[in-house]
Enzyme design. Structure first.
Site, PDB file in Angstrom:
ATOM      1  N   ASP A   1       0.865  -1.166   0.000  1.00 34.31           N
ATOM      2  CA  ASP A   1       0.000   0.000   0.000  1.00 34.31           C
ATOM      3  C   ASP A   1       0.909   1.225   0.000  1.00 34.31           C
ATOM      4  OD1 ASP A   1      -2.307   1.727   0.602  1.00 34.31           O
ATOM      5  OD2 ASP A   1      -1.454   1.799   2.621  1.00 34.31           O
TER       6      ASP A   1
ATOM      7  N   ASP B   1      -0.147   5.091   0.896  1.00 37.88           N
ATOM      8  CA  ASP B   1      -0.359   6.112   1.921  1.00 37.88           C
ATOM      9  C   ASP B   1      -0.291   5.524   3.323  1.00 37.88           C
ATOM     10  OD1 ASP B   1      -1.435   8.741   0.408  1.00 37.88           O
ATOM     11  OD2 ASP B   1      -2.117   6.933  -0.631  1.00 37.88           O
TER      12      ASP B   1
END
Length: 242
Positions: free
Chosen positions: A34, A36
């Site tokens: 991922d 953020d």
């Protein structure tokens, strides 16, 4: 994701469930991150919203989505992006240059995985503006994220554009992307690692051989096979040895 056995802290701030470390990095062939608050230190959409004085409003939706309180990620993203209408592209540039940093240990972990021959994948509910730059910076093999519409005056319209694979990269699209890349490269999903921090990372984390939570929301920590609760991303290398 399946319910895992009770957690066991193997070192301060490093928790494992359901297996006995150490594992060997060479036994894996792909790692998906991922973006953020996992690979990088910020939620990009919240920082873009700061340019128009709407950070608190957008951040509240972001936080609820990442905790799993908003189950329709696509709707939550469209709502947040709509609040960005009129933001100049220069504001995104400022986020990249002034606020975005790799999280501690990110580059060390990526380089170790590359040295071991793993494919590096970045799957994000964020935006191509940032994932494309991270791809070039870290020599990432594959990315998937969302495309912001920009008008002729160089301002965000408040909309996300469809791409050839679909509309919005949500949790299910992250899962689908990871599994499709495994198939493309002849990789058994059990030879893949997925690392994230929010609820929309759970689908891909549940589809691979090793799920890793990095400074994650409680619901994600409780369902990951590895939880890094203090220190950098490279603490995974204490569990999966090069």
């Amino acid at each position: 994701m399946r319910v895992l056995p009770a957690a066991r802290e193997i070192a301060p701030g490093l928790v494992v469930r359901g297996f006995e470390p150490p594992l060997r990095l060479s036994d894996f062939r792909l790692i998906a991150f991922d973006m953020d608050s996992t690979l990088i230190n910020i939620e990009c959409i919240d920082e873009i919203a700061d340019a128009v004085g709407r950070k608190a409003e957008v951040a509240a939706i972001t936080a609820a989505a990442m905790r799993g309180e908003i189950t329709d990620f696509k709707d939550s993203l469209r709502r947040r992006v709509a609040l960005l209408a009129g933001v100049p592209v220069a504001a995104l540039e400022a986020v990249w240059t002034e606020r975005l940093r790799l999280n501690p240990g990110a580059e060390a972990l990526v380089r170790a995985c590359q040295a071991a021959g793993l494919k590096i994948v970045l799957v994000s509910g964020g935006f191509t503006f940032f994932t494309d730059r991270l791809r070039d910076l870290l020599q990432i093999d594959h990315t998937r994220s969302n495309l912001l519409e920009i008008d002729a005056d160089g301002r965000l319209t408040g909309r996300v554009l469809d791409q050839d694979w679909g509309d919005i990269c949500d949790g299910e699209e992250k899962r689908r992307t990871v599994l499709a890349l495994c198939a493309q490269h002849g990789i058994d999903p059990r030879q893949a690692i997925a690392m994230g921090d929010g609820a929309n990372d759970l689908p891909m984390m549940g589809a691979v051989g090793l799920s890793v939570a990095h400074h994650a929301k409680p619901a994600v920590r409780e369902r990951a096979m590895v939880a890094i609760e203090s220190g950098g991303l490279d603490r995974l290398l204490e569990v999966v040895r090069p």
